[in-house]
Design a protein around this motif. Structure first.
Motif, PDB file in Angstrom:
ATOM      1  N   THR A  14       0.838  -1.203   0.000  1.00 55.37           N
ATOM      2  CA  THR A  14       0.000   0.000   0.000  1.00 55.37           C
ATOM      3  C   THR A  14       0.871   1.251   0.000  1.00 55.37           C
ATOM      4  O   THR A  14       2.093   1.179   0.184  1.00 55.37           O
ATOM      5  N   ARG A  15       0.243   2.392  -0.202  1.00 50.40           N
ATOM      6  CA  ARG A  15       0.989   3.656  -0.194  1.00 50.40           C
ATOM      7  C   ARG A  15       1.565   3.974   1.183  1.00 50.40           C
ATOM      8  O   ARG A  15       2.411   4.853   1.333  1.00 50.40           O
ATOM      9  N   HIS A  16       1.094   3.260   2.194  1.00 50.85           N
ATOM     10  CA  HIS A  16       1.633   3.439   3.542  1.00 50.85           C
ATOM     11  C   HIS A  16       2.766   2.458   3.825  1.00 50.85           C
ATOM     12  O   HIS A  16       3.272   2.390   4.940  1.00 50.85           O
ATOM     13  N   GLY A  17       3.128   1.638   2.803  1.00 48.16           N
ATOM     14  CA  GLY A  17       4.225   0.704   2.970  1.00 48.16           C
ATOM     15  C   GLY A  17       3.843  -0.609   3.614  1.00 48.16           C
ATOM     16  O   GLY A  17       4.719  -1.379   4.015  1.00 48.16           O
ATOM     17  N   ARG A  18       2.553  -0.888   3.718  1.00 49.62           N
ATOM     18  CA  ARG A  18       2.082  -2.115   4.365  1.00 49.62           C
ATOM     19  C   ARG A  18       1.771  -3.177   3.314  1.00 49.62           C
ATOM     20  O   ARG A  18       1.156  -2.899   2.283  1.00 49.62           O
ATOM     21  N   ALA A  19       2.230  -4.422   3.579  1.00 48.91           N
ATOM     22  CA  ALA A  19       1.981  -5.525   2.646  1.00 48.91           C
ATOM     23  C   ALA A  19       0.572  -6.062   2.837  1.00 48.91           C
ATOM     24  O   ALA A  19       0.133  -6.278   3.980  1.00 48.91           O
ATOM     25  N   VAL A  20      -0.138  -6.261   1.741  1.00 46.72           N
ATOM     26  CA  VAL A  20      -1.468  -6.858   1.784  1.00 46.72           C
ATOM     27  C   VAL A  20      -1.506  -8.023   0.812  1.00 46.72           C
ATOM     28  O   VAL A  20      -0.793  -8.044  -0.206  1.00 46.72           O
ATOM     29  N   TYR A  21      -2.334  -9.006   1.126  1.00 43.26           N
ATOM     30  CA  TYR A  21      -2.419 -10.211   0.309  1.00 43.26           C
ATOM     31  C   TYR A  21      -3.860 -10.418  -0.161  1.00 43.26           C
ATOM     32  O   TYR A  21      -4.802 -10.092   0.564  1.00 43.26           O
ATOM     33  N   TYR A  22      -3.974 -10.984  -1.389  1.00 40.92           N
ATOM     34  CA  TYR A  22      -5.303 -11.293  -1.895  1.00 40.92           C
ATOM     35  C   TYR A  22      -5.208 -12.508  -2.810  1.00 40.92           C
ATOM     36  O   TYR A  22      -4.137 -12.857  -3.334  1.00 40.92           O
TER      37      TYR A  22
END
Length: 365
Positions: A14-22
């Protein structure tokens, strides 16, 4: 993160540097996985997304268990009526219990269990007593709702703490003078000292007091602990201190940035500045000093109850007035004794008679 993700699992930042998974199969819809990566819950959600099914819901505590009972209690009207400070304190106790004994049947908890848990905390009497109080609240409520057949906390006594005999140390006049010399009027530490000393409010209420509570030279505030409404004058010493100090918009006592303190952060800060002045460092002890002063100046029990937010018939106000009355009687007795001694010294005839009487007594003996 592994070098290569499993089939149909994708990672984005994300633009906040957090990894997300889908998960996305072909050109189908994307299914976001909210759980933390590589946990059991994460892989359960991943497999469910591949098949298009909802991940299994996490089961709650078993009905009738201690954790279940705690959950019911914290959702009750009785719980919501407790002060925020009490709820926070008991929540801490309940979280520990849920982790260590949450699966035990609530109906099977016995007095010996409560005693054993209390004694396990005996090295910290305050924590042990908080545990007992929290369990009293829980099982007292459970008894009223017929969730348990008996109250296992009945007859369980609190442990004696180091302050139980004399309570918190009440600041002496010398200690008050030392603090005032260290922090002159116009400083934040001095304003905090003056608010505590001249309002009689406890720490949690003192940090909330501000200009919105003041009208026509009096402040009105509902106390955090008992819910009693305290209406009292802003004394000249406090008024001068407020006028000379940079305060917050909503509270008199504030941080360097002008923001309100929480009572916990205030306690830490106040302790530091007190130690720097070689003073006890207890806001409660300063409140006791204010009560002592008021009693020595002639305040009645009813007046002390009104000033300090104590209930009618309070043991606290009775203690202060009795102590002040005893001190007054002792001072008067001392003055009488001194006056009598001076009278005898200044009356030669009286001194001679006393001398002859003393000689007779020695001969008889």
């Amino acid at each position: 993160m592994p070098a290569k993700l499993p089939l149909h699992l994708y990672r984005e930042t994300t633009r906040h540097g957090r990894a997300v998974y889908y998960v996305r199969v072909g050109h189908g819809p994307r299914t976001r996985i909210a759980e933390d990566y590589d946990t059991d819950a994460f892989w359960d959600a991943y497999r469910a997304a591949l098949t298009g099914k909802q991940p299994p819901k996490q089961q709650g505590p078993e009905t009738g268990s201690l954790a279940w009972l705690i959950g019911k209690y914290v959702e009750s009207a009785e719980w919501s009526e407790l002060s925020a400070a009490t709820r926070k304190q008991r929540h801490t106790v309940y979280r520990i219990i849920e982790g260590t004994a949450g699966t035990r049947p609530a109906r099977g908890i016995q007095k010996n269990d409560i005693l054993a848990s209390r004694d396990h905390r005996r090295d910290k009497p305050h924590a042990a007593n908080n545990y007992v109080k929290a369990m009293r609240g829980l099982f007292g409520w459970a008894m009223d709702r017929n969730y348990v057949p008996a109250d296992p906390t009945k007859g369980v006594k609190l442990l004696a703490g180091k302050n139980d005999d004399a309570g918190f140390h009440a600041w002496t006049e010398d200690e008050c003078a030392r603090f005032e010399a260290k922090y002159p009027v116009g400083t934040r530490p001095r304003l905090a000292f003056d608010v505590l000393l001249y309002t009689g409010l406890c720490r949690g209420d003192a940090v909330r007091l501000g200009q919105p509570h003041v009208r026509n030279g009096e402040f009105t505030i509902r106390t955090e602990k008992t819910g009693a409404v305290v209406i009292a004058p802003i004394l000249p010493q406090l008024a001068a201190s407020i006028a000379a100090t940079q305060t917050g918009e909503l509270t008199f006592i504030c941080t360097e940035r002008g923001k309100p303190f929480t009572k916990e952060s205030f306690g830490t800060w106040f302790g530091k500045i007190c130690r720097a002045a070689r003073c006890p460092g207890s806001a409660h002890g300063l409140r006791k000093a204010g009560a002592r002063r008021a009693a020595e100046e002639g305040a009645t029990e009813a007046q002390l109850n009104a000033l300090f937010g104590w209930a009618d018939g309070s043991r606290e106000s009775a203690t202060y007035t009795k102590t002040a009355n005893r001190a007054k009687l002792a001072r008067e007795a001392r003055k009488s004794a001194i006056a009598e001694a001076e009278k005898r010294t200044s009356d030669p005839a009286l001194s001679a008679r006393k001398s002859r009487t003393s000689k007779k007594l020695r001969i008889i003996s």
